[in-house]
Enzyme design. Sequence first.
Site, PDB file in Angstrom:
ATOM      1  N   ARG A   1      -4.258  -4.268  -3.001  1.00  0.00           N
ATOM      2  CA  ARG A   1      -3.107  -3.358  -2.858  1.00  0.00           C
ATOM      3  C   ARG A   1      -3.474  -1.977  -3.384  1.00  0.00           C
ATOM      4  O   ARG A   1      -3.045  -0.951  -2.835  1.00  0.00           O
ATOM      5  CB  ARG A   1      -1.903  -3.952  -3.596  1.00  0.00           C
ATOM      6  CG  ARG A   1      -0.633  -3.172  -3.389  1.00  0.00           C
ATOM      7  CD  ARG A   1       0.569  -3.948  -3.885  1.00  0.00           C
ATOM      8  NE  ARG A   1       0.551  -4.139  -5.326  1.00  0.00           N
ATOM      9  CZ  ARG A   1       1.392  -4.954  -5.989  1.00  0.00           C
ATOM     10  NH1 ARG A   1       2.298  -5.659  -5.312  1.00  0.00           N
ATOM     11  NH2 ARG A   1       1.328  -5.060  -7.291  1.00  0.00           N
TER      12      ARG A   1
ATOM     13  N   LYS B   1       2.142   1.485  -4.223  1.00  0.00           N
ATOM     14  CA  LYS B   1       2.655   1.866  -5.540  1.00  0.00           C
ATOM     15  C   LYS B   1       2.255   3.315  -5.844  1.00  0.00           C
ATOM     16  O   LYS B   1       1.498   3.585  -6.788  1.00  0.00           O
ATOM     17  CB  LYS B   1       2.162   0.890  -6.619  1.00  0.00           C
ATOM     18  CG  LYS B   1       2.905  -0.462  -6.567  1.00  0.00           C
ATOM     19  CD  LYS B   1       2.399  -1.448  -7.578  1.00  0.00           C
ATOM     20  CE  LYS B   1       3.381  -1.711  -8.713  1.00  0.00           C
ATOM     21  NZ  LYS B   1       4.564  -2.479  -8.311  1.00  0.00           N
TER      22      LYS B   1
ATOM     23  N   GLU C   1      15.210  -3.286  -1.581  1.00  0.00           N
ATOM     24  CA  GLU C   1      14.677  -3.685  -2.892  1.00  0.00           C
ATOM     25  C   GLU C   1      15.725  -3.492  -3.985  1.00  0.00           C
ATOM     26  O   GLU C   1      16.704  -2.771  -3.813  1.00  0.00           O
ATOM     27  CB  GLU C   1      13.447  -2.857  -3.248  1.00  0.00           C
ATOM     28  CG  GLU C   1      12.287  -3.147  -2.321  1.00  0.00           C
ATOM     29  CD  GLU C   1      10.945  -2.884  -2.950  1.00  0.00           C
ATOM     30  OE1 GLU C   1      10.692  -3.341  -4.076  1.00  0.00           O
ATOM     31  OE2 GLU C   1      10.144  -2.208  -2.291  1.00  0.00           O
TER      32      GLU C   1
END
Length: 347
Positions: free
Chosen positions: A83, A185, A221
């Site tokens: 990721r 992120k 989310e």
Amino acid sequence: MSEAEIDWDSLTFSLTQTDFMYIATCNLGGVWEPGKVLPYGKLEIDPAAGVLNYGQGIFEGMKAQRSAEGNVVLFRPEENARRFQRGADRLGMPPVPESIFIDAVEQMVAANNRWIPPTGRGALYIRPVLWGTGAIMGVAPAPSYTLCIFVTPVGPYFKGGLSCIDLLISDEFHRAAPGGSGGVKAIGNYAPGMMPSINAKKQGYAEVIYLDAEEHLYVEEVGAANFFCIKDNVIYTPELTGTILPGITRASLIDIARHKGYEVIEQKVSTELAMSADEAFCCGTAAVISPIGSITHGETEKVYQNRTVGKITRELYDTLVGINTETVEDTFGWMHKVNLDLTINHA
Ligand SMILES: *Cc1c(COP(=O)(O)O)cnc(C)c1O
């Protein structure tokens, strides 16, 4: 501070300074070389650094813990490494090779060994960051990059067991737009959520639920955690459309649930589905699972399980925590044992 002086039971999810940090650097277009372990301390940075002016940065979050078997274990660190690479790519930064990332994480755990809480009393939270640290004036990738990893001991997220949280659906703010950076992120994704989150807290809610930015109909989310709900024994979670962060906890819970025989459907989850469900929870590395006690949307409030933890939520939580602490068989091969005797590359 010696080991005996650390008050493990007073740890919360906050920063406690530890002994060592890891630093590696790379030029744009260059190749990453393994970095060095240094005493934890302040960094010098150019005011024109790309990360400070244009937010060219990403982070990761992972945990090392002492298992019931006496091992120090990481949970699926390869997934964090991958990721981190996808995030670097999206933000025009040179991706860190998986082997360098994992070796660096292991060195940080081994070097800061005395900060890993005893079994069952918390974890060593690991924070890798990648920043464009080279100076640049135009909006373009920085000429050089820094990989930094630091760690901090954290207590169990919920002391005294799981507790249910109350959430507020935001109709005014969105976390991520299609084609943006919501799926990685990126550091810039988080500051815009602070004001909505603070406002929700002032009204007595633990966090906000973000809906999709296009139709304002679908749950995306919960702050910086992934959403699940359960209706008639079927488990639903928002499908990964690019605006949702592909959580490793989320992916793991899907695998666990399917392995247990539950039907898991990844689809757009409407507010109607979410608010007619039997159980709901959110998940991520920090809290593992936070059961949801209620969701408020405008004038409507939905209360789940009379604000107690639902049966399937509890079952998934116990299994994932069990695998993490090596008390439940690791059928998926997820746990990664850290060799605490590995060579630490001190500067
Ligand atoms: C980190 C994060 C998650 C959870 O991901 P995990 O890999 O499970 O820790 C969910 N949503 C957002 C926005 C995140 O930043």
